[in-house]
Design a protein around this motif. Structure first.
Motif, short mmCIF file in Angstrom:
data_model
loop_
_atom_site.label_atom_id
_atom_site.label_comp_id
_atom_site.label_asym_id
_atom_site.label_seq_id
_atom_site.Cartn_x
_atom_site.Cartn_y
_atom_site.Cartn_z
N GLU A 288 0.83 -1.21 0.00
CA GLU A 288 0.00 0.00 0.00
C GLU A 288 0.86 1.26 0.00
O GLU A 288 1.94 1.27 0.60
CB GLU A 288 -0.87 0.04 1.26
N PHE A 289 0.35 2.31 -0.62
CA PHE A 289 0.97 3.62 -0.48
C PHE A 289 0.47 4.23 0.83
O PHE A 289 -0.74 4.38 1.04
CB PHE A 289 0.55 4.54 -1.63
N LEU A 290 1.41 4.61 1.71
CA LEU A 290 1.05 5.20 3.01
C LEU A 290 1.51 6.65 3.06
O LEU A 290 2.59 6.99 2.53
CB LEU A 290 1.69 4.40 4.14
N LEU A 291 0.71 7.47 3.68
CA LEU A 291 1.04 8.91 3.77
C LEU A 291 2.38 9.10 4.47
O LEU A 291 2.56 8.68 5.61
CB LEU A 291 -0.06 9.64 4.54
N SER A 292 3.32 9.74 3.76
CA SER A 292 4.64 9.99 4.37
C SER A 292 5.01 11.47 4.31
O SER A 292 5.80 11.94 5.09
CB SER A 292 5.72 9.16 3.66
N HIS A 293 4.43 12.21 3.36
CA HIS A 293 4.78 13.62 3.16
C HIS A 293 3.51 14.46 2.96
O HIS A 293 3.20 14.85 1.83
CB HIS A 293 5.69 13.76 1.93
N PRO A 294 2.77 14.76 4.05
CA PRO A 294 1.56 15.58 3.85
C PRO A 294 1.94 17.04 3.61
O PRO A 294 2.95 17.51 4.13
CB PRO A 294 0.83 15.43 5.19
N HIS A 295 1.17 17.74 2.82
CA HIS A 295 1.30 19.20 2.64
C HIS A 295 2.74 19.64 2.37
O HIS A 295 3.34 20.40 3.13
CB HIS A 295 0.75 19.94 3.86
N ILE A 296 3.28 19.16 1.27
CA ILE A 296 4.68 19.49 0.94
C ILE A 296 4.80 20.96 0.52
O ILE A 296 4.00 21.44 -0.31
CB ILE A 296 5.18 18.60 -0.22
N ARG A 297 5.78 21.67 1.07
CA ARG A 297 6.12 23.04 0.65
C ARG A 297 7.58 23.05 0.25
O ARG A 297 8.41 22.44 0.94
CB ARG A 297 5.93 24.04 1.80
N ILE A 298 7.92 23.72 -0.83
CA ILE A 298 9.33 23.79 -1.24
C ILE A 298 10.08 24.65 -0.23
O ILE A 298 9.73 25.81 -0.01
CB ILE A 298 9.49 24.42 -2.64
N PRO A 299 11.12 24.09 0.40
CA PRO A 299 11.85 24.89 1.40
C PRO A 299 12.67 26.00 0.74
O PRO A 299 13.07 25.89 -0.42
CB PRO A 299 12.79 23.89 2.07
N SER A 300 12.86 27.06 1.49
CA SER A 300 13.67 28.17 1.02
C SER A 300 14.64 28.53 2.15
O SER A 300 14.22 28.50 3.32
CB SER A 300 12.74 29.33 0.71
N PRO A 301 15.90 28.87 1.92
CA PRO A 301 16.51 29.00 0.61
C PRO A 301 16.76 27.63 -0.05
O PRO A 301 16.83 26.60 0.62
CB PRO A 301 17.85 29.69 0.93
N ALA A 302 16.94 27.71 -1.37
CA ALA A 302 17.15 26.50 -2.16
C ALA A 302 18.53 25.90 -1.86
O ALA A 302 19.46 26.61 -1.48
CB ALA A 302 17.06 26.85 -3.63
N LYS A 303 18.62 24.59 -2.08
CA LYS A 303 19.91 23.91 -1.88
C LYS A 303 20.56 23.51 -3.20
O LYS A 303 21.78 23.40 -3.29
CB LYS A 303 19.68 22.61 -1.09
N TYR A 304 19.73 23.25 -4.22
CA TYR A 304 20.27 22.62 -5.44
C TYR A 304 19.92 23.38 -6.71
O TYR A 304 18.89 24.05 -6.77
CB TYR A 304 19.69 21.21 -5.58
N PHE A 305 20.75 23.22 -7.73
CA PHE A 305 20.31 23.52 -9.09
C PHE A 305 20.62 22.31 -9.96
O PHE A 305 21.60 21.61 -9.74
CB PHE A 305 20.88 24.84 -9.61
N SER A 306 19.74 22.07 -10.91
CA SER A 306 19.81 20.84 -11.70
C SER A 306 19.64 21.16 -13.17
O SER A 306 18.58 21.65 -13.58
CB SER A 306 18.68 19.89 -11.29
N VAL A 307 20.65 20.88 -13.94
CA VAL A 307 20.62 21.19 -15.37
C VAL A 307 21.71 20.38 -16.05
O VAL A 307 22.70 20.02 -15.42
CB VAL A 307 20.85 22.71 -15.58
N ASN A 308 21.52 20.09 -17.33
CA ASN A 308 22.57 19.40 -18.08
C ASN A 308 23.58 20.43 -18.57
O ASN A 308 23.45 20.99 -19.66
CB ASN A 308 21.96 18.62 -19.25
N LEU A 309 24.59 20.70 -17.72
CA LEU A 309 25.57 21.76 -18.01
C LEU A 309 26.39 21.48 -19.28
O LEU A 309 26.99 22.38 -19.83
CB LEU A 309 26.55 21.88 -16.83
#
Ligand code: FDP
Length: 343
Positions: free
Chosen positions: A196-217
């Motif tokens: 079963e899928f069980l609730l693990s992450h209710p009401h997700i908000r993107i945290p700030s400040p950001a930690k990562y950037f992701s791009v094919n450099l």
């Protein structure tokens, strides 16, 4: 008579959670709720194959090339058919559109028709399949724009702001189902022991400040001046943010998922490396719009560099778009630099 135990940790299944969310919509018939369960079931079936991929003769290519001009992997085909076969006969949909098929697919005459349209990318990151890397599924649900009659192409070409629900399934170290119906973003983790899928992450908000950037450099020299300036900005040059960590998996779902939970921006800009795809690689309807809905519901933003992804009116089913998605302030920054440097 024994008392019910009160301090046992509550176990919330996806079924219970989605059903409780239905109460936000007094007119709800339960159809959307059931459609989301269908997709959760598809996620379990696909996950069971991906975890045995090296053993189940499902690695490698089918030998076919899809509508995007890409090699079709066996797992792509399996995921595509799994979603199709779990949703086409239920009476909940009027039609489907898959990244793997050139045209949309009306529900066959032998089955009842419903009021929703499902658009999906069955296996995102398929170039990672053979290397035991994370992959995903993305889905988008719209309401039909006509009451009845055969479904038509224009009904699939709706802007993302009209999405009823969207989500993705991430097949990684665990399998997760993340979705929104416009009341926040909720995440569930598959417990393989109970199935079963069980609730693990209710009401997700993107945290700030950001930690990562992701791009094919690797493609930097093919980008516009504005995007190159932005990339400098993300690396602390030009008075930009310093200390962001670069992470790029090459599976949109996984890169997006990490940045959703930890804060960050993913981008796949327009480039000049492929003259046939001047708008970049990602598809508006199957990838950018559904993830944009999630990003905004989690407090973030998604843009094509000039306008909000959710406001783009699609012109064709397989339309591509540049995508910048993640923390709001970082997405707004690219719009500013593009305005300044790209005429
Ligand atoms: P893939 O071709 O492996 O399916 O949309 C497709 C996608 O992967 C995204 O998941 C991923 O972010 C991107 O393409 C990776 O593209 P590059 O290999 O050009 O970086």
């Amino acid at each position: 008579m024994a008392n019910l135990p009160v301090n046992h940790p509550s176990i919330i299944t996806i079924e219970r959670y989605i059903l409780e969310e239905q109460s936000f919509y007094p007119d709800a018939t339960g159809t959307l709720t059931n459609l989301l369960y269908d997709l959760a079931l598809a996620g379990k079936v696909i996950a069971s194959k991906t975890t045995r991929a090296g053993l189940a003769e499902i690695l490698g290519r089918t030998g076919d090339v899809n509508v995007q001009g890409e090699q079709v992997m066996k797992l792509d085909r399996f995921a595509d058919l799994t979603i199709l076969k779990l949703t086409d006969h239920t009476g909940r949909l009027a039609g489907l559109a898959s990244e793997e098929h050139a045209d949309f697919m009306p529900i066959p005459d032998k089955y009842p028709k419903g009021k929703y349209l499902l658009l999906y990318d069955p296996l995102d990151g398929s170039s990672n399949v053979d290397f035991n890397m994370p992959i995903g599924t993305i889905f988008a649900i719209y309401r039909r724009t006509r009451e009845a009659g055969p479904v038509t192409l224009d009904e699939f070409l709706q802007p993302g702001r009209d999405l009823v629900a969207s989500g993705y399934i991430a097949y990684g170290t665990s399998t997760m189902f993340i979705y929104t119906t416009g009341h926040g973003v909720h995440g569930f983790t598959l417990d393989p022991a109970v199935g079963e899928f069980l609730l693990s992450h209710p009401h997700i908000r993107i945290p700030s400040p950001a930690k990562y950037f992701s791009v094919n450099l690797g493609y930097e020299k093919f980008w516009s001046r504005g995007v190159q300036h932005y990339t400098d900005y993300l690396q602390g040059r030009e008075g930009g943010v310093a200390g962001l960590s670069l992470r790029y998996i090459g599976t949109l779902v996984s890169d997006f998922h990490r940045n959703l939970l930890a804060g960050g921006v993913f981008y796949y800009p327009a480039d000049t490396k492929d003259p046939k795809a001047p708008s970049g690689k990602l598809r508006l309807l199957y990838e950018a719009a559904p993830l944009a809905f999630i990003a905004e519901q989690a407090g973030g933003l998604a843009s094509d560099g000039r306008r909000r992804i959710l406001d783009i009116q699609p012109e064709s089913l397989h339309q591509r778009t540049p995508l910048f998605i993640g923390n709001k302030e970082l997405v707004e920054k690219v719009e500013e630099l593009v305005r300044q440097h790209d005429k």
